[in-house]
Design a protein around this motif. Structure first.
Motif, PDB file in Angstrom:
ATOM      1  N   ARG A   1       0.333  -1.084  -0.100  1.00  0.00           N
ATOM      2  CA  ARG A   1       0.337   0.039  -0.011  1.00  0.00           C
ATOM      3  C   ARG A   1       0.914   1.014  -0.097  1.00  0.00           C
ATOM      4  NH1 ARG A   1      -2.388   3.488   4.145  1.00  0.00           N
ATOM      5  NH2 ARG A   1      -4.398   4.454   3.394  1.00  0.00           N
ATOM      6  N   GLN A   2       1.972   1.156   1.081  1.00  0.00           N
ATOM      7  CA  GLN A   2       2.817   1.904   1.109  1.00  0.00           C
ATOM      8  C   GLN A   2       3.258   2.481  -0.481  1.00  0.00           C
ATOM      9  OE1 GLN A   2       5.469   2.113   3.888  1.00  0.00           O
ATOM     10  NE2 GLN A   2       7.136   2.796   2.727  1.00  0.00           N
ATOM     11  N   LEU A   3       3.678   1.651  -1.458  1.00  0.00           N
ATOM     12  CA  LEU A   3       4.369   1.967  -1.885  1.00  0.00           C
ATOM     13  C   LEU A   3       3.555   2.295  -3.346  1.00  0.00           C
ATOM     14  CD1 LEU A   3       6.225  -1.836  -3.006  1.00  0.00           C
ATOM     15  CD2 LEU A   3       7.521   0.539  -2.917  1.00  0.00           C
ATOM     16  N   LYS A   4       2.197   2.129  -3.448  1.00  0.00           N
ATOM     17  CA  LYS A   4       1.371   2.751  -3.992  1.00  0.00           C
ATOM     18  C   LYS A   4       1.198   3.651  -3.547  1.00  0.00           C
ATOM     19  CE  LYS A   4      -3.492   2.117  -6.396  1.00  0.00           C
ATOM     20  NZ  LYS A   4      -4.895   0.933  -6.118  1.00  0.00           N
ATOM     21  N   ALA A   5       1.170   4.347  -2.168  1.00  0.00           N
ATOM     22  CA  ALA A   5       0.439   5.919  -2.110  1.00  0.00           C
ATOM     23  C   ALA A   5       1.379   6.689  -2.082  1.00  0.00           C
ATOM     24  CB  ALA A   5      -0.049   6.132  -0.822  1.00  0.00           C
ATOM     25  N   GLY A   6       2.854   6.432  -1.996  1.00  0.00           N
ATOM     26  CA  GLY A   6       4.401   6.865  -2.031  1.00  0.00           C
ATOM     27  C   GLY A   6       4.294   7.303  -0.535  1.00  0.00           C
ATOM     28  N   ARG A   7       3.645   6.965   0.183  1.00  0.00           N
ATOM     29  CA  ARG A   7       4.556   7.642   1.498  1.00  0.00           C
ATOM     30  C   ARG A   7       3.490   6.281   2.642  1.00  0.00           C
ATOM     31  NH1 ARG A   7       1.048  13.122   3.240  1.00  0.00           N
ATOM     32  NH2 ARG A   7       2.603  13.613   1.535  1.00  0.00           N
ATOM     33  N   SER A   8       3.721   6.304   4.162  1.00  0.00           N
ATOM     34  CA  SER A   8       3.575   5.591   4.468  1.00  0.00           C
ATOM     35  C   SER A   8       2.156   5.932   5.770  1.00  0.00           C
ATOM     36  CB  SER A   8       4.981   5.429   5.693  1.00  0.00           C
ATOM     37  OG  SER A   8       4.537   4.588   6.668  1.00  0.00           O
ATOM     38  N   ARG A   9       2.126   5.147   6.473  1.00  0.00           N
ATOM     39  CA  ARG A   9       1.388   5.841   7.658  1.00  0.00           C
ATOM     40  C   ARG A   9       1.417   5.947   9.259  1.00  0.00           C
ATOM     41  NH1 ARG A   9      -2.157   1.488   8.706  1.00  0.00           N
ATOM     42  NH2 ARG A   9      -3.262   2.864   9.845  1.00  0.00           N
ATOM     43  N   CYS A  10       2.742   5.919   9.143  1.00  0.00           N
ATOM     44  CA  CYS A  10       3.569   5.728   9.944  1.00  0.00           C
ATOM     45  C   CYS A  10       4.429   7.136  10.652  1.00  0.00           C
ATOM     46  CB  CYS A  10       4.487   4.800  10.341  1.00  0.00           C
ATOM     47  SG  CYS A  10       3.663   2.593  10.649  1.00  0.00           S
ATOM     48  N   VAL A  11       4.663   7.377  11.485  1.00  0.00           N
ATOM     49  CA  VAL A  11       5.265   8.971  12.161  1.00  0.00           C
ATOM     50  C   VAL A  11       6.032   8.396  13.404  1.00  0.00           C
ATOM     51  CG1 VAL A  11       4.666  11.196  13.423  1.00  0.00           C
ATOM     52  CG2 VAL A  11       2.999  10.473  11.786  1.00  0.00           C
ATOM     53  N   GLY A  12       7.503   8.501  12.924  1.00  0.00           N
ATOM     54  CA  GLY A  12       8.764   8.953  13.435  1.00  0.00           C
ATOM     55  C   GLY A  12       8.246   9.804  15.328  1.00  0.00           C
ATOM     56  N   LEU A  13       8.650   9.042  15.938  1.00  0.00           N
ATOM     57  CA  LEU A  13       8.597  10.003  17.452  1.00  0.00           C
ATOM     58  C   LEU A  13       9.949   9.814  18.189  1.00  0.00           C
ATOM     59  CD1 LEU A  13       7.372  12.528  19.352  1.00  0.00           C
ATOM     60  CD2 LEU A  13       5.898  10.205  20.406  1.00  0.00           C
ATOM     61  N   VAL A  14      10.242  10.914  18.428  1.00  0.00           N
ATOM     62  CA  VAL A  14      11.750  10.316  19.020  1.00  0.00           C
ATOM     63  C   VAL A  14      11.537  11.150  20.106  1.00  0.00           C
ATOM     64  CG1 VAL A  14      14.063   9.954  19.200  1.00  0.00           C
ATOM     65  CG2 VAL A  14      13.635   9.631  16.576  1.00  0.00           C
ATOM     66  N   VAL A  15      12.295  10.744  21.444  1.00  0.00           N
ATOM     67  CA  VAL A  15      12.036  11.770  22.707  1.00  0.00           C
ATOM     68  C   VAL A  15      12.990  11.288  23.951  1.00  0.00           C
ATOM     69  CG1 VAL A  15       9.116  11.563  23.323  1.00  0.00           C
ATOM     70  CG2 VAL A  15      10.762   9.804  23.813  1.00  0.00           C
ATOM     71  N   LEU A  16      13.350  12.308  24.426  1.00  0.00           N
ATOM     72  CA  LEU A  16      14.491  11.860  25.140  1.00  0.00           C
ATOM     73  C   LEU A  16      15.024  11.233  25.711  1.00  0.00           C
ATOM     74  CD1 LEU A  16      15.549  16.514  25.744  1.00  0.00           C
ATOM     75  CD2 LEU A  16      17.041  14.556  23.962  1.00  0.00           C
ATOM     76  N   ASP A  17      13.351  10.730  26.867  1.00  0.00           N
ATOM     77  CA  ASP A  17      13.327   9.799  27.767  1.00  0.00           C
ATOM     78  C   ASP A  17      12.015   9.556  28.042  1.00  0.00           C
ATOM     79  OD1 ASP A  17      14.071   8.356  29.950  1.00  0.00           O
ATOM     80  OD2 ASP A  17      14.654   9.465  31.255  1.00  0.00           O
ATOM     81  N   ILE A  18      12.318   8.827  27.229  1.00  0.00           N
ATOM     82  CA  ILE A  18      10.580   7.686  27.600  1.00  0.00           C
ATOM     83  C   ILE A  18       9.827   7.341  29.070  1.00  0.00           C
ATOM     84  CG2 ILE A  18      10.839   5.467  27.381  1.00  0.00           C
ATOM     85  CD1 ILE A  18       7.960   7.333  25.906  1.00  0.00           C
ATOM     86  N   GLY A  19      10.901   7.139  30.349  1.00  0.00           N
ATOM     87  CA  GLY A  19      11.006   6.824  31.711  1.00  0.00           C
ATOM     88  C   GLY A  19      10.518   7.923  32.097  1.00  0.00           C
ATOM     89  N   ASN A  20      10.639   8.759  31.312  1.00  0.00           N
ATOM     90  CA  ASN A  20      10.305  10.847  31.849  1.00  0.00           C
ATOM     91  C   ASN A  20       8.525  10.847  32.072  1.00  0.00           C
ATOM     92  OD1 ASN A  20       9.436  13.466  32.605  1.00  0.00           O
ATOM     93  ND2 ASN A  20      11.224  14.033  32.196  1.00  0.00           N
ATOM     94  N   PRO A  21       8.090  10.556  32.607  1.00  0.00           N
ATOM     95  CA  PRO A  21       6.415  11.249  32.507  1.00  0.00           C
ATOM     96  C   PRO A  21       5.973  12.640  31.116  1.00  0.00           C
ATOM     97  CG  PRO A  21       6.589  10.644  35.055  1.00  0.00           C
ATOM     98  CD  PRO A  21       7.575  11.096  34.666  1.00  0.00           C
ATOM     99  N   PHE A  22       7.421  13.446  31.436  1.00  0.00           N
ATOM    100  CA  PHE A  22       6.507  14.569  30.862  1.00  0.00           C
ATOM    101  C   PHE A  22       6.747  13.787  29.349  1.00  0.00           C
ATOM    102  CE2 PHE A  22       8.262  17.237  28.086  1.00  0.00           C
ATOM    103  CZ  PHE A  22       8.526  18.681  28.481  1.00  0.00           C
ATOM    104  N   PHE A  23       7.847  13.220  28.628  1.00  0.00           N
ATOM    105  CA  PHE A  23       7.489  13.107  27.372  1.00  0.00           C
ATOM    106  C   PHE A  23       6.657  11.393  26.829  1.00  0.00           C
ATOM    107  CE2 PHE A  23      12.185  14.386  28.248  1.00  0.00           C
ATOM    108  CZ  PHE A  23      12.439  15.776  26.430  1.00  0.00           C
ATOM    109  N   SER A  24       6.774  11.109  27.908  1.00  0.00           N
ATOM    110  CA  SER A  24       5.266   9.548  27.759  1.00  0.00           C
ATOM    111  C   SER A  24       3.926  10.881  27.640  1.00  0.00           C
ATOM    112  CB  SER A  24       4.947   8.871  29.169  1.00  0.00           C
ATOM    113  OG  SER A  24       5.050   9.274  30.321  1.00  0.00           O
TER     114      SER A  24
END
Length: 333
Positions: A49-72
């Motif tokens: 589906r991604q090849l046909k549409a030219g883009r994914s339905r997924c978004v990448g999110l990178v945080v500094l520390d998922i153990g910190n409730p602020f980022f979660s």
């Protein structure tokens, strides 16, 4: 899809519409196709589906520390807003490690993600720019991107540091320590800048107590050092650059018999849920975590659909007063 179509007695095109545009199909037909999908255990090939549409339905999110409730909390809000746009968030925690951050960026690039939201470690701007040059929209999270080619959502951390120290001065404190590091993180550097500004305007002493990381353990270590000082040499107030540090300081001081706020007032930053439920409820500088996560997704979609100049959202932090900074009692004249 052919097997599903045969089982539901419809065309392959109808199955495709049920999966991608169900509003074009009669409800009874949608129900029949969905029953066939469930019975056969059909799973869409999203790579195709991604090849046909030219883009994914997924978004990448990178945080500094998922153990910190602020980022979660930011991640949770981003997931909810992304789901409303039929997007899925892939989450990574760099732990402020440039090498781990690089690995996530490479993986998301390989997956041809719809876009990237990132709280950068400070060492990966070139790699982030490389993704953007290949057409991947990028939004900086919890970092002001003004002057960069990236959209961003952030909080005015200089104002937050200023607000914390002004509050401590208003409660009668005059020897204030700012606890937390590393200063290579722009958020921490900005909070220190705001604290220095307020201290200078009020004519109070300000000391910087650096830490290797903004964690509960680092806060406990600082609290132990504070408790070992003679009372006359201790600061009478501490501003921690996040709530995890403040909770660690509070734990150590309490265990060593140093009273908060009678001997040392304490302010944190972020206003995570633990701040309110601490043994001494913690005064904190509140950041709108849910709004940050939601805004990041909206900025990403805008960048993907419209392009143009980057957009920047900057929230103003607010003070939440609790028992950890009760004013010094006035002495009778």
């Amino acid at each position: 899809m052919k097997e599903v179509a045969a089982a539901a007695a419809v065309s392959v095109g109808t199955v495709s519409n049920v999966l991608n545009a169900p509003e074009k199909v009669a409800p009874a037909t949608v129900a029949r196709v969905q029953q066939a999908i469930d019975r056969l255990g059909f799973v869409r090939n999203d790579a195709a589906r991604q090849l046909k549409a030219g883009r994914s339905r997924c978004v990448g999110l990178v945080v500094l520390d998922i153990g910190n409730p602020f980022f979660s909390d930011i991640a949770r809000a981003a997931q909810e807003r992304a789901a409303a746009h039929d997007l899925v968030v892939l989450l990574g925690s760099s732990d402020d490690d440039p090498e781990r951050e690089r690995q996530y960026l490479e993986t998301f690039d390989e997956q041809r993600v719809f876009g990237l939201m990132i709280s950068p470690s400070g060492a990966g701007d070139e790699r982030i720019a490389a993704l953007r040059s290949r057409g991947v929209p990028v939004v900086l999270v919890d970092r002001d991107g003004t002057g960069t080619p990236f959209s961003s959502v952030a909080v005015d951390d200089i104002a937050g540091g200023d607000l914390a120290v002004r509050h401590l001065c208003a409660t009668g404190r005059r020897r204030i320590a700012v606890v937390g590091g590393p200063a290579t993180l722009s958020q921490i550097a900005d909070r220190r800048t705001g604290a220095r500004r307020a201290a200078a305007e009020h004519g109070v002493q300000l000391a910087i107590w650096d830490t290797a990381a903004p964690t509960v353990l680092a806060g406990r270590q600082v609290g132990e050092r504070l408790a070992e000082l003679p009372p006359a040499e201790r600061p009478d107030a501490v501003f921690c650059v996040n709530d995890l540090l403040a909770i660690g300081v509070l734990q150590a001081l309490t265990l060593r018999g140093v009273a908060v706020p009678a001997e040392i007032a304490l302010v944190g930053y972020d206003d995570i849920d633990f701040a309110q439920s601490a043994i001494v409820p913690l005064t904190s500088i509140r950041q709108p975590r849910a709004a940050i996560g939601s805004s990041a997704v909206e900025l990403l979609i805008a960048a993907a659909e419209r392009g143009g100049e980057p957009e920047h959202v900057c929230f103003r932090p607010t003070l939440v007063e609790r028992a950890s900074t009760e004013p010094i009692a006035r002495q009778p004249v």
